[in-house]
Every structure is written in structure tokens, then in C-alpha cells.
Design a protein around this motif. Sequence first.
Motif, short mmCIF file in Angstrom:
data_model
loop_
_atom_site.label_atom_id
_atom_site.label_comp_id
_atom_site.label_asym_id
_atom_site.label_seq_id
_atom_site.Cartn_x
_atom_site.Cartn_y
_atom_site.Cartn_z
N TYR A 128 4.33 -9.39 2.13
CA TYR A 128 5.38 -8.40 1.88
C TYR A 128 4.96 -6.96 2.16
O TYR A 128 5.79 -6.13 2.48
N PHE A 129 3.67 -6.68 1.97
CA PHE A 129 3.15 -5.32 2.15
C PHE A 129 1.89 -5.40 2.99
O PHE A 129 0.94 -6.08 2.60
N ASP A 130 1.86 -4.68 4.10
CA ASP A 130 0.73 -4.80 5.01
C ASP A 130 -0.49 -3.99 4.61
O ASP A 130 -1.54 -4.10 5.24
N SER A 131 -0.37 -3.18 3.56
CA SER A 131 -1.50 -2.37 3.11
C SER A 131 -1.27 -1.90 1.68
O SER A 131 -0.15 -1.99 1.16
N LYS A 132 -2.32 -1.38 1.08
CA LYS A 132 -2.19 -0.78 -0.24
C LYS A 132 -1.21 0.39 -0.18
O LYS A 132 -0.39 0.58 -1.08
N ALA A 133 -1.30 1.18 0.88
CA ALA A 133 -0.40 2.34 1.03
C ALA A 133 1.06 1.89 1.02
O ALA A 133 1.90 2.53 0.38
N ALA A 134 1.36 0.80 1.70
CA ALA A 134 2.74 0.29 1.73
C ALA A 134 3.16 -0.19 0.35
O ALA A 134 4.30 0.06 -0.08
N LEU A 135 2.27 -0.86 -0.36
CA LEU A 135 2.57 -1.33 -1.72
C LEU A 135 2.81 -0.14 -2.66
O LEU A 135 3.78 -0.12 -3.41
N VAL A 136 1.93 0.84 -2.60
CA VAL A 136 2.05 2.01 -3.47
C VAL A 136 3.34 2.78 -3.14
O VAL A 136 4.08 3.17 -4.05
N SER A 137 3.62 2.97 -1.87
CA SER A 137 4.84 3.68 -1.46
C SER A 137 6.08 2.97 -1.97
O SER A 137 6.99 3.61 -2.52
N ALA A 138 6.13 1.66 -1.81
CA ALA A 138 7.29 0.90 -2.27
C ALA A 138 7.40 0.94 -3.79
O ALA A 138 8.49 1.00 -4.35
N THR A 139 6.25 0.91 -4.47
CA THR A 139 6.26 0.98 -5.94
C THR A 139 6.76 2.34 -6.41
O THR A 139 7.58 2.42 -7.34
N VAL A 140 6.31 3.40 -5.78
CA VAL A 140 6.77 4.74 -6.14
C VAL A 140 8.29 4.84 -5.94
O VAL A 140 9.01 5.32 -6.82
#
Length: 185
Positions: free
Chosen positions: A46-58
Motif C-alpha cells: 500500500y505504501f512504497d516508503s516510510k515517507a509515503a506512509l507518514v504522508s498518508a497518515t498525516v
Amino acid sequence: MNTVVTSKEDILKTSRELMEQQGWSALNIRSVAAACGVSVGSIYNYFDSKAALVSATVESIWGEIFHRAEDGAAFEDTQACITWVYGQMEYGCKKYPGFFTLHSLGFLREDKADGKRRMQQTWQHMLDGLCFVLRRDPRIRADAFTEQFTVERFADVLFSLMLSALLRQDYDSTAILEIVCRTLY
């Protein structure tokens, strides 16, 4: 270990819970996978990186904090809207300690453009909502806005003041309500 995640929203819900309970440092692919009870690879589906996960979480947290009020009364006039926004800011700060600090707002500078794009979309959505309320507020004087002093410009000023109050953790809307009254009514 369960290797199938039921949905992207389940991952984001778990990510929000980690942020609420442990703060920014808890938010990474491994901790989210462990909290979801899935493999790390499942998160990467679902998320290709930590940055993508953090951005989506924010983005998800902003959405949770500023979801549309259920009764709609908060959007009937500008003062009610601002009072509601300030209440939501206080709620968000209590639920997600540290979320609105300069560090949390500034983290996007070190991440990819996706995070910045998501934040701009979220803020634009909030600005659009504020413009919507300003346009339909029946108490605003007919001559309050001009070609130079538009609804959009005033909404931008109000939004900037709200962001500033957020960073200061000042949830008293009295000053901004005074500005609205003196300017528009």
C-alpha cells in the motif's frame, strides 16, 4: 502472523493509533506492520516508503481532526465555523500531542513531493470550506468584499491566523472573532 491486510484504511487507522499513543518516533513500516499483525511486505503493498506512509497518515489525521461537523451548525456562519475550527484544533492537540508543532508541520521538507502535495490538498480543502462559509454567511455586510479584498484573500488571512494559533497552541478564538466582526459585520 496474518499476511493479508484488509485495507489501506486499516493501516492508516493503526498508524493514527501509534501516533496518538507513542508520537512520531513510533511511525515506521516495521512498527505499523507489527501493530497490524501483518508482514512488512503487506504494508509495502500500500505504501512504497516510510515517507509515503507518514504522508498518508498525516493527511488522515488532518482529515480526522477537521472532518465536517455532523450537525452542520458549524458551517452556518463564519463565527460558528471559526469557533468550531478552534475547538477541533484543541481536540487534535490533545489527541495527537506534538502533531501541530513546527517539527511535525516541517517534516515534509525532508520528504518527497508527495507529502507536500498531500498537505497542500488538505489545506486547500480547508480554505475552500472557509470560503464556502464566508460566501453563505447571511450576516456579512453586502459591501464587505471588493475586487481587491476578496473572500479568498480574507479566508487566506483567517487560515494563516488559525495556523499560527495552532503552532502556539492558542485555542482561544476571541481575537480572530473580533477581526471577523470588525471586518465583515
